[in-house]
Design a protein around this motif. Sequence first.
Motif, PDB file in Angstrom:
ATOM      1  N   PHE A  82       0.821  -1.215   0.000  1.00 13.29           N
ATOM      2  CA  PHE A  82       0.000   0.000   0.000  1.00 13.29           C
ATOM      3  C   PHE A  82       0.854   1.264   0.000  1.00 13.29           C
ATOM      4  O   PHE A  82       0.368   2.352  -0.352  1.00 13.29           O
ATOM      5  CB  PHE A  82      -0.964  -0.018   1.181  1.00 13.29           C
ATOM      6  N   GLU A  83       2.137   1.135   0.374  1.00 10.77           N
ATOM      7  CA  GLU A  83       3.065   2.270   0.286  1.00 10.77           C
ATOM      8  C   GLU A  83       3.759   2.332  -1.071  1.00 10.77           C
ATOM      9  O   GLU A  83       4.576   3.227  -1.311  1.00 10.77           O
ATOM     10  CB  GLU A  83       4.113   2.156   1.397  1.00 10.77           C
ATOM     11  N   GLU A 482      -8.078  -1.237   1.243  1.00 11.24           N
ATOM     12  CA  GLU A 482      -6.955  -0.448   0.710  1.00 11.24           C
ATOM     13  C   GLU A 482      -7.201   1.020   1.050  1.00 11.24           C
ATOM     14  O   GLU A 482      -8.346   1.464   1.182  1.00 11.24           O
ATOM     15  CB  GLU A 482      -6.785  -0.696  -0.793  1.00 11.24           C
ATOM     16  N   PRO A 483      -6.131   1.777   1.231  1.00  8.43           N
ATOM     17  CA  PRO A 483      -6.277   3.102   1.851  1.00  8.43           C
ATOM     18  C   PRO A 483      -6.910   4.175   0.972  1.00  8.43           C
ATOM     19  O   PRO A 483      -7.525   5.105   1.500  1.00  8.43           O
ATOM     20  CB  PRO A 483      -4.832   3.479   2.210  1.00  8.43           C
ATOM     21  N   GLU A 484      -6.793   4.066  -0.372  1.00 10.38           N
ATOM     22  CA  GLU A 484      -7.219   5.183  -1.216  1.00 10.38           C
ATOM     23  C   GLU A 484      -8.731   5.254  -1.388  1.00 10.38           C
ATOM     24  O   GLU A 484      -9.354   6.295  -1.156  1.00 10.38           O
ATOM     25  CB  GLU A 484      -6.538   5.089  -2.586  1.00 10.38           C
ATOM     26  N   HIS A 485      -9.346   4.148  -1.829  1.00  6.75           N
ATOM     27  CA  HIS A 485     -10.786   4.147  -2.088  1.00  6.75           C
ATOM     28  C   HIS A 485     -11.587   3.416  -1.016  1.00  6.75           C
ATOM     29  O   HIS A 485     -12.814   3.393  -1.074  1.00  6.75           O
ATOM     30  CB  HIS A 485     -11.083   3.479  -3.435  1.00  6.75           C
ATOM     31  N   LYS A 486     -10.879   2.806  -0.059  1.00  4.19           N
ATOM     32  CA  LYS A 486     -11.514   1.997   0.989  1.00  4.19           C
ATOM     33  C   LYS A 486     -12.199   0.752   0.405  1.00  4.19           C
ATOM     34  O   LYS A 486     -13.137   0.210   1.004  1.00  4.19           O
ATOM     35  CB  LYS A 486     -12.540   2.817   1.796  1.00  4.19           C
ATOM     36  N   TYR A 566      -4.392   0.035 -10.503  1.00  2.00           N
ATOM     37  CA  TYR A 566      -3.899   1.325 -11.002  1.00  2.00           C
ATOM     38  C   TYR A 566      -3.716   1.236 -12.518  1.00  2.00           C
ATOM     39  O   TYR A 566      -3.601   0.151 -13.090  1.00  2.00           O
ATOM     40  CB  TYR A 566      -2.581   1.675 -10.311  1.00  2.00           C
ATOM     41  N   HIS A 775     -11.395   6.132 -16.563  1.00  2.00           N
ATOM     42  CA  HIS A 775     -10.344   7.132 -16.360  1.00  2.00           C
ATOM     43  C   HIS A 775      -9.944   7.801 -17.668  1.00  2.00           C
ATOM     44  O   HIS A 775      -9.257   8.804 -17.681  1.00  2.00           O
ATOM     45  CB  HIS A 775      -9.107   6.472 -15.741  1.00  2.00           C
TER      46      HIS A 775
END
Length: 806
Positions: A82-83, A482-486, A566, A775
């Motif tokens: 995740f980093e 995951e941290p961005e979109h939960k 991504y 996108h």
Amino acid sequence: MALIVNVDAQNESYLKLWYTHPAKQWVEALPVGNGRLGAMVYGDPCKEVIQLNENTVWAGQPNRNDNPDAKEALPGVRKLIFEGKYKEAQNLVNQKFISKTSHGMPYQTVGNLKLLFPGHENYSDYYRELNIENAVVTNSYDLNGVNYKSTVFSSFPDQVIIARISADKPGSVSFSATMDRPSKINVTTRGNDELILSGITNDFETVKGNVHFGAKVKILTTGGSVSANDTSLNVTNADVATIYISIASNFKNYSDISADADERANTYLQKVLKKNYYQVLNDHIADYQYYFKRVSIDLGLTDSVKNPTDIRLEQFAKGNDPQLVALYFQFGRYLLISSSRPGGQPANLQGIWNDQLTPPWDSKYTVNINTEMNYWPSEITNLTEMNEPLIQMVRELSQTGKQTAMDMYGAQGWVLHHNTDIWRITGPIDGAFWGMWPMGGAWLSQHLFDKYEFNGEIKFLKSIYPVVKDASVFFLNFLVEEPEHKWLVVCPSVSPENAPADHPEYSISAGTTMDNQLVFDLFTKTIEAAEILKTDKELVTKLKETLKRLPPMQIGQWGQLQEWMYDWDSQNDHHRHVSHLYGLFPSNQISPYRTPELFSAARTSLTARGDESTGWSMGWKVNLWAHLLDGNHAFKLITDQLKPAAQSERRQSGGTYPNLFDAHPPFQIDGNFGCTSGIAEMLLQSHDGAIHLLPALPDAWKNGNVKGLKARGGFEVDIQWENGELIKATLKSSIGGNCRIRSYCQLEGKGLKEAKGQNMNPLFCVSETKAPLIHSKMPPSSLALKKVYEYDLATKKGDVIELKKY
């Protein structure tokens, strides 16, 4: 269409692979098999080789390969991913997750039966064939005015391989028989007419070989005599010699190898010796044809059929030979019947045919595509019984995978990574780049659901529900936010065997598109099964809540379906795996009618990937282009597949060997099965809420018919077409229920009504995927599709309905 007028008598059946010379290498030899016993027959008049396999002869013994260090390292790996520290994450997975003991055992050859015919060097009029209509290999030749003939088959009813050698002049059959194997074995004789091979499979990695196996060869003659020395038998001046080959091992199941191999082999042998040869042959043919004759296919005939099979393969791309496609399709069905029978092991990476001790990729079960591909033809081409060994293996993996889930991830349920073997290992192997993929159970579970959708048997659904339920429970435990979109994602994982262009050495990721698609299918179908069976309400609620938090499929900056969470896809990526297109095939999440944006994006991705690839990958692409409703492009992939395999071992140089085995290269049988499935999917589809007749018919197949294909909902379908248009279709209902039909032409038939709303038949259930995140600055182009007509037809069990073009 140029029809043949004069056809050689030995070509009167078009369901034959035939040649005018013996096999010089293994990929020219011809396969026979009964699911358990396989043989590759070279057909050499001077030095005949019959290479032998038995499907439980694997190296090693019962073992596990979990790495318990993974549980403690899991939070750290997820944090690194995740980093964006993929290199560090992959290195940690290699240290803490990958097996330190076994990376799976290899499937091994039993050995060779070698027959030496002195003085047969100057033969003439040679002919060799595999008749896939009766599952018999024969070869014949002339020597000094004497006609010799050899016949070989592998009998399922009698569980032996039989070779019969005859001549049209009495007293002309003389030869010696020996056996060998590329490892230490014991070869002896018993009496005057029996040859015995015994051995133990090899040690491999950290696991000691402990599968005891044996082969018994008995020769009976009409006329002449049989004699023995220490390690060989000699037949002298016989009219006919019949060779009985019985093979067995001590394998009982993945955790028990306590059987008596010698006693088993002897029991099979003594039983068959009580029967007349022709009775054995007739029983074999009747048993085989019970399955094989369910489906027939005619794509047209041209003058090309007068040529031997290897010549037809060389010339296929240059001319029109639709019958070679039909032959290849039926050869795939032949291989499945011959390598996967109820009660036995599933077809492995080479089916059951392997002449080595350590074959490529150990000839294991690679479950990130290859094993599944082996069984794509099983339902649609009317061979549902051949699916049973796979179903049984999934049941067994659901047991061994429970310990892996708990010991490695602290999770309930069961897990399987990208590979397994006869010992049903479930831990990750081969390194993080390939092996850190915990989705094997999710994909294999789809085959259990597929079988239900084709047969509608509640009893079967009830029997497999605990397996798929526990597969779902694992992911309920394993998914992480995951941290961005939960979103809830699978982490760590990979998009099988591929990596993004900007960090090609590091495949480790989270929330890959294929993983999301697999979990979506698993949860959706587990919910459906639970509701049908009226059970597990709390689980259903939890699954529905979790489904809402899965990542949607996403369309990237160049209009492609993203392979990763991504937007990492490269337009220059020509990787053999197209894992993110699982949602198009074999799944039904992407549809031209329900999800046109995703459909267009999938086409963009597949076009960019290119056609040239390994053999199995081209087989997958035939199915994908069929589901993109582009028959001409699917046919182009078939043309690429039906080219002689390159002599070089280039990674992207797939094709077909002279004996029609698929070339990765080297040989992998999944390419055969994948292409067989693809041909069927060009003619009939039933995944998208309806039975679609001729959805992807190429221009090259102007006239033809197919009979006996299966559709979901328990329907059997016959189709006839002329000048590229459907003329007639017959549907047989085995269980009743609404039949929705989709066609490019208007149809008429008794009881036919214009379709309205959703198809109410639950066996055609289509689950709606979430809208994609787009996108791209430019929305994906819409695709021009043929107009389709949809009809509903109420059926009862046993109904036969005829439809005609209006």
